[in-house]
Design a protein around this motif. Structure first.
Motif, PDB file in Angstrom:
ATOM      1  N   ASP A  28     -40.381  21.037  22.276  1.00 45.84           N
ATOM      2  CA  ASP A  28     -40.181  20.227  21.057  1.00 45.84           C
ATOM      3  C   ASP A  28     -39.384  21.011  20.016  1.00 45.84           C
ATOM      4  N   THR A  29     -39.698  22.306  19.904  1.00 46.26           N
ATOM      5  CA  THR A  29     -38.965  23.162  18.962  1.00 46.26           C
ATOM      6  C   THR A  29     -37.489  23.232  19.356  1.00 46.26           C
ATOM      7  N   ARG A  31     -35.776  21.058  21.057  1.00 48.33           N
ATOM      8  CA  ARG A  31     -35.138  19.770  20.773  1.00 48.33           C
ATOM      9  C   ARG A  31     -34.797  19.654  19.279  1.00 48.33           C
ATOM     10  N   SER A  32     -35.765  20.093  18.453  1.00 51.26           N
ATOM     11  CA  SER A  32     -35.596  20.000  17.003  1.00 51.26           C
ATOM     12  C   SER A  32     -34.376  20.817  16.546  1.00 51.26           C
ATOM     13  N   TRP A  33     -34.242  22.043  17.083  1.00 51.40           N
ATOM     14  CA  TRP A  33     -33.120  22.891  16.653  1.00 51.40           C
ATOM     15  C   TRP A  33     -31.788  22.376  17.173  1.00 51.40           C
ATOM     16  N   ALA A  35     -31.087  19.230  17.786  1.00 54.09           N
ATOM     17  CA  ALA A  35     -30.770  18.044  16.973  1.00 54.09           C
ATOM     18  C   ALA A  35     -30.260  18.460  15.590  1.00 54.09           C
ATOM     19  N   SER A  36     -30.807  19.566  15.066  1.00 58.81           N
ATOM     20  CA  SER A  36     -30.336  20.056  13.762  1.00 58.81           C
ATOM     21  C   SER A  36     -28.892  20.525  13.854  1.00 58.81           C
ATOM     22  N   MET A  39     -26.730  17.490  13.974  1.00 59.12           N
ATOM     23  CA  MET A  39     -26.638  16.813  12.670  1.00 59.12           C
ATOM     24  C   MET A  39     -25.755  17.588  11.690  1.00 59.12           C
ATOM     25  N   VAL A  40     -25.951  18.906  11.614  1.00 56.83           N
ATOM     26  CA  VAL A  40     -25.178  19.681  10.641  1.00 56.83           C
ATOM     27  C   VAL A  40     -23.702  19.751  11.051  1.00 56.83           C
ATOM     28  N   ALA A  43     -22.231  16.543  10.014  1.00 60.09           N
ATOM     29  CA  ALA A  43     -22.126  16.538   8.546  1.00 60.09           C
ATOM     30  C   ALA A  43     -20.930  17.371   8.104  1.00 60.09           C
ATOM     31  N   VAL A  49     -21.200  18.826   4.138  1.00 62.69           N
ATOM     32  CA  VAL A  49     -21.840  20.121   3.826  1.00 62.69           C
ATOM     33  C   VAL A  49     -20.779  21.220   3.899  1.00 62.69           C
ATOM     34  N   PHE A  53     -22.827  26.830   4.875  1.00 68.65           N
ATOM     35  CA  PHE A  53     -24.178  26.344   5.170  1.00 68.65           C
ATOM     36  C   PHE A  53     -24.291  25.964   6.647  1.00 68.65           C
ATOM     37  N   GLN A  56     -24.643  28.985   8.693  1.00 68.48           N
ATOM     38  CA  GLN A  56     -25.971  29.584   8.499  1.00 68.48           C
ATOM     39  C   GLN A  56     -27.029  28.863   9.354  1.00 68.48           C
ATOM     40  N   LEU A  57     -26.967  27.525   9.327  1.00 73.79           N
ATOM     41  CA  LEU A  57     -27.964  26.738  10.065  1.00 73.79           C
ATOM     42  C   LEU A  57     -27.775  26.895  11.573  1.00 73.79           C
ATOM     43  N   GLU A  60     -29.015  30.249  12.602  1.00 70.30           N
ATOM     44  CA  GLU A  60     -30.485  30.271  12.619  1.00 70.30           C
ATOM     45  C   GLU A  60     -31.004  29.565  13.881  1.00 70.30           C
TER      46      GLU A  60
ATOM     47  N   GLY B 248     -35.724  13.602  16.032  1.00 69.57           N
ATOM     48  CA  GLY B 248     -36.600  14.622  16.634  1.00 69.57           C
ATOM     49  C   GLY B 248     -36.481  15.968  15.955  1.00 69.57           C
ATOM     50  N   ILE B 249     -36.061  15.953  14.671  1.00 67.46           N
ATOM     51  CA  ILE B 249     -35.952  17.228  13.935  1.00 67.46           C
ATOM     52  C   ILE B 249     -37.254  17.477  13.188  1.00 67.46           C
ATOM     53  N   ARG B 250     -37.873  18.651  13.464  1.00 67.25           N
ATOM     54  CA  ARG B 250     -39.043  19.045  12.680  1.00 67.25           C
ATOM     55  C   ARG B 250     -38.546  20.039  11.644  1.00 67.25           C
ATOM     56  N   GLN B 256     -33.099  23.315   7.303  1.00 65.68           N
ATOM     57  CA  GLN B 256     -33.115  21.977   7.914  1.00 65.68           C
ATOM     58  C   GLN B 256     -33.391  20.905   6.854  1.00 65.68           C
ATOM     59  N   LEU B 259     -30.679  19.017   4.731  1.00 71.66           N
ATOM     60  CA  LEU B 259     -29.848  17.906   5.234  1.00 71.66           C
ATOM     61  C   LEU B 259     -30.420  16.546   4.832  1.00 71.66           C
ATOM     62  N   TYR B 270     -25.881  16.976  -0.375  1.00 72.67           N
ATOM     63  CA  TYR B 270     -26.208  18.395  -0.179  1.00 72.67           C
ATOM     64  C   TYR B 270     -26.385  19.092  -1.533  1.00 72.67           C
TER      65      TYR B 270
END
Lengths: 137, 404
Positions: A28-29, A31-33, A35-36, A39-40, A43, A49, A53, A56-57, A60, B248-250, B256, B259, B270
């Motif tokens: 799950d973690t 998948r979350s990263w 997806a981040s 998304m970024v 963006a 953005v 940034f 950086q994301l 990370e 599905g983003i935690r 994070q 965003l 932003y």
């Protein structure tokens, strides 16, 4: 009697998660990263953005994916499932590194071209996660 | 006319005081992971905070004494000593989290790591508290805090399903990750019911020289200020549910969370998020810093008041100076603001009985409050709050251990 019940409740609450539960959480973690990162990147392509940034994301996220890989490697779960997850994580980490490099070059086309690969990794991690959850239950 | 202005400013202060790093972090995580399912926790916490804030204002207006002073006088130094030490530690941790939030907002704008910003932020904050009067601090941070309304506009822009939101107001069991669900439920309440708010509010009422004629103002301010503050936090939960949960983003990192507004406000979301975090945390950091100084000064019987010249209440000013320095060291050492906030909010929830039990007793002291002491309705409400506080006290530490 009441004290015994309270102690039992505390023990249940503080009990450690099983390795299969940790495996499922790690997916799950991941998948979350991923997806981040998706998304970024979108963006940034849409000029929503700043590149610093986004970098950086994604940086990370790459570190977190590496850390999750190390954590999965130490779990006592089905060997085939673990190997599959580790292979997927390795490829996903390579994809995020590719995006990071493209961001450093400010290469919009490079980032855009890498997004379908990230989406595919998300789908595969989802599928692994569903199987892991089914085996946990 | 004067009272109307005070009500308006008081409501703004209430909203500004409600929304801080604790609500930001817990709300973002709750929305991202459990959609609207934890709105009930925010609603319950808000009802509790309205009751407690109203009582702390009523006590200060009638007795002309702030809470720490009253608790020390009523229960004695021995009884107050341990809760006092615990509260000071909690104040420092909360202040550290708020300074970390401001530093993170600056990191978003400048890309300079938040750890490097922590000490300069601490110095600027100290300078602001040193130079400004109570009203200047209260009103400037509150009016700027209105920028947080962007979460309400953003939540409307996402057009969330109403029936699902309403269903979230009723407690329900999670489908998965029960430990994280309950830890977030507890942390949301810890963020809403932060002890510093009651000490700051009652000390502020004494600084503003409230008397019995302000009881109406107090009631309106506590209901509307806290109520609107909760609506903003609900807006944040809804935005994070709509933006992150579907992908599905935690929210495991503050980056994070940044965003959250980029879909509702594509070109300035932003920057707006960075400004909102910076302003909300600045307002809250000032309140926590002052609350720390109020609590220490009133406990030791020192002269206190933010409206006084620092030379006239040197020990009061020295307390927030040292407090800010120590708190700023926490993010300066690289402690993640998100993890620090989650720990602090959970501890807030654990230590709630320390705040609520003296409340119940003080508010029934008819020698001090005469006909303004708690009635049956308020006592039943407070007894329920004490009961919930004990539940939080028992479950939070095991949940923290399990989640870590």
């Amino acid at each position: 009697m009441k004290l015994r019940h309270a102690l039992a409740a505390c023990l249940v609450l503080t009990a450690c998660a099983s390795d299969s539960q940790k495996f499922s959480d790690s997916l799950d973690t991941t998948r979350s990263w991923l997806a981040s990162v998706h998304m970024v990147s979108r963006a940034w392509i849409g000029n929503r953005v700043p590149v610093r940034f986004a970098r950086q994301l994604v940086d990370e996220a790459t570190s977190q994916l590496e850390r999750t890989g190390q954590s999965i490697a130490s779990l006592d779960v089905d060997q085939a499932e673990r190997s599959e997850a580790l292979d997927e994580l390795t490829r996903a980490t390579q994809a995020t590194r590719f995006i990071l490099a493209a961001l450093e070059r400010r290469d919009v086309h490079g980032v855009d071209a890498a997004l379908p690969a990230i989406a595919a990794h998300i789908t595969r991690v989802d599928s692994l996660s569903s199987r892991a959850q089914a085996s946990t239950q | 006319m004067k009272k109307a202005v005070q009500i308006a400013l008081g409501v703004l202060t209430g909203i500004g005081g409600f929304f801080d790093i604790g609500n930001l972090v817990t709300g973002a995580q709750a929305g991202a992971q459990f959609r609207f399912q934890l709105l009930w926790s925010l609603a319950l916490g808000t009802l509790m905070v309205i009751l407690l804030v109203e009582m702390s204002g009523r006590f200060a207006a009638v007795s002309k004494k702030a809470l720490p002073e009253a608790v020390r006088e009523h229960f004695g130094v021995r009884v107050w000593a341990i809760p006092f030490v615990v509260l000071i530690v909690l104040h420092i941790l909360t202040l550290g989290a708020e300074i970390g939030g401001i530093a993170f907002a600056l990191q978003l704008v400048t890309s300079v790591p938040f750890a490097a910003w922590a000490m300069p932020v601490g110095v600027l904050m100290w300078l602001f508290l040193w130079r400004a009067t109570f009203n200047a601090i209260e009103y400037s941070t509150s009016i700027l805090g209105m920028v947080a309304l962007c979460f309400i506009f953003a939540s409307c822009a996402h057009n969330p399903p109403r029936h699902e939101m309403l269903a979230g107001l009723l407690p329900s069991l999670p489908k998965n990750d029960a430990v994280q669900y309950w830890l977030l439920a507890v942390s949301i309440m810890g963020a809403v019911l932060a002890p510093y708010m009651f000490y700051f509010y009652s000390s502020g009422a004494v600084e503003d020289e409230w008397d019995a004629t302000y009881l109406g103002v107090n009631r309106i301010v506590s209901v509307m200020g806290m109520g609107f503050g909760a609506v903003i936090t609900a807006g944040l939960i809804i935005v994070c549910a709509m933006v992150f949960q579907s992908k599905g983003i935690r929210v495991d990192s503050v980056n994070q969370a940044a965003l959250a507004l980029t879909e509702a406000f594509p070109f300035w979301g932003y920057g707006l998020f960075a400004i909102t975090v910076g302003v909300a945390c600045t307002g809250a950091a000032c309140e926590v810093g002052l609350s720390l100084a109020y609590t220490v000064s009133q406990t030791f019987g020192w002269r206190w008041g933010e409206s006084l010249d620092p030379g006239k209440d040197a020990r009061f000013s020295m307390t927030y100076t040292v407090g800010i320095l120590v708190a700023a060291l926490i993010p300066a050492l690289g402690v993640d603001p998100l993890k620090l906030t989650m720990l602090t909010m959970a501890l807030n929830a654990t230590l709630l009985p320390i705040v609520t039990i003296p409340f119940l007793m003080l508010m029934n002291d008819r020698r001090t409050l005469r006909d303004k002491a708690n009635g049956i309705f308020a006592n039943v409400g407070t007894a329920l709050i004490v009961l919930i506080s004990f539940v939080l006290f028992v479950v939070t530490i095991p949940l923290l251990i399990r989640a870590s």
